[in-house]
Design a protein around this motif. Structure first.
Motif, PDB file in Angstrom:
ATOM      1  N   GLY A  87      -7.669  28.508  -2.166  1.00  0.00           N
ATOM      2  CA  GLY A  87      -7.138  27.667  -1.101  1.00  0.00           C
ATOM      3  C   GLY A  87      -7.782  26.293  -1.026  1.00  0.00           C
ATOM      4  N   LEU A  88      -8.319  25.836  -2.153  1.00  0.00           N
ATOM      5  CA  LEU A  88      -8.964  24.527  -2.155  1.00  0.00           C
ATOM      6  C   LEU A  88      -8.053  23.460  -2.743  1.00  0.00           C
ATOM      7  N   PRO A  89      -7.859  22.365  -2.026  1.00  0.00           N
ATOM      8  CA  PRO A  89      -7.202  21.225  -2.659  1.00  0.00           C
ATOM      9  C   PRO A  89      -8.059  20.794  -3.849  1.00  0.00           C
ATOM     10  N   VAL A  90      -7.417  20.387  -4.921  1.00  0.00           N
ATOM     11  CA  VAL A  90      -8.116  20.022  -6.143  1.00  0.00           C
ATOM     12  C   VAL A  90      -7.961  18.526  -6.396  1.00  0.00           C
ATOM     13  N   ILE A  91      -9.074  17.880  -6.665  1.00  0.00           N
ATOM     14  CA  ILE A  91      -9.064  16.494  -7.124  1.00  0.00           C
ATOM     15  C   ILE A  91      -9.465  16.535  -8.587  1.00  0.00           C
ATOM     16  N   THR A  92      -8.566  16.085  -9.448  1.00  0.00           N
ATOM     17  CA  THR A  92      -8.813  16.167 -10.883  1.00  0.00           C
ATOM     18  C   THR A  92      -8.132  14.989 -11.573  1.00  0.00           C
ATOM     19  N   THR A  93      -8.182  14.997 -12.883  1.00  0.00           N
ATOM     20  CA  THR A  93      -7.565  13.939 -13.679  1.00  0.00           C
ATOM     21  C   THR A  93      -6.407  14.513 -14.478  1.00  0.00           C
ATOM     22  N   PRO A  94      -5.564  13.657 -15.038  1.00  0.00           N
ATOM     23  CA  PRO A  94      -4.486  14.171 -15.894  1.00  0.00           C
ATOM     24  C   PRO A  94      -5.047  14.921 -17.110  1.00  0.00           C
ATOM     25  N   ASN A  95      -6.279  14.631 -17.493  1.00  0.00           N
ATOM     26  CA  ASN A  95      -6.886  15.241 -18.667  1.00  0.00           C
ATOM     27  C   ASN A  95      -7.343  16.679 -18.448  1.00  0.00           C
TER      28      ASN A  95
END
Length: 165
Positions: A77-85
């Motif tokens: 249930g965690l929003p994820v901050i990531t990159t396209p990679n």
């Protein structure tokens, strides 16, 4: 370095915890722990405790295939901050945010947005749980079987099984 830069900028606003191995140059090894808690390698069964501690999951990947940890974070249930990679199934603005590679300022911006807008954080958390349900092992199997059936129907894929072997 992007996690460290974001953690330095957000000191007093957000806490950062790094789970897993990390290789640091001597200068970074001195500075990192004052801004980021280093949990070290964590046995898989204990990861649930760390997901429960967090409000957001950050993986500013430079190069991944399809990071399993993003699926796990969504399922927690965690929003994820990531990159396209990262090869992630996270949709920008729905279950989290996709930021440019090496862009620590965008990481800071998105974390501040979630810290200041609890309704958005809660909505993204619900969306994360819902999205994770689409990517279980069972759902993967269903998609694989569906793709194989479609390929068979379209005669783009031929399969010859000799059961006598």
């Amino acid at each position: 370095p992007y996690v460290l830069a974001a953690a330095r900028e957000l000191r007093g606003i957000a806490e950062f915890r790094w789970c897993g191995s990390i290789a640091l140059l001597p200068e970074a090894a001195r500075r990192f722990p004052e801004h980021v808690e280093l949990a070290g390698p964590v046995p898989r069964p204990q990861m649930a405790e760390h997901y429960a501690w967090a409000d957001v999951f950050l993986l500013p990947s430079i190069c991944e295939g399809s990071a399993t940890v993003c699926y796990e974070a969504l399922a927690a249930g965690l929003p994820v901050i990531t990159t396209p990679n990262a090869g992630s199934v996270v949709r920008d603005g729905i279950e989290g945010f996709i930021v440019s590679v090496r862009d620590w300022e965008s990481i800071v911006e998105k974390i501040l947005l979630l810290a200041r807008n609890r309704d958005l954080l809660e909505t993204m958390s619900r969306n994360a749980l819902e999205r994770a349900r689409e990517f279980t092992v069972e759902k993967y199997g269903e998609r694989l079987v569906g793709a194989l059936k479609a390929a068979w129907r379209d005669k783009e894929f031929q399969c010859n099984l000799d059961r006598s072997r």
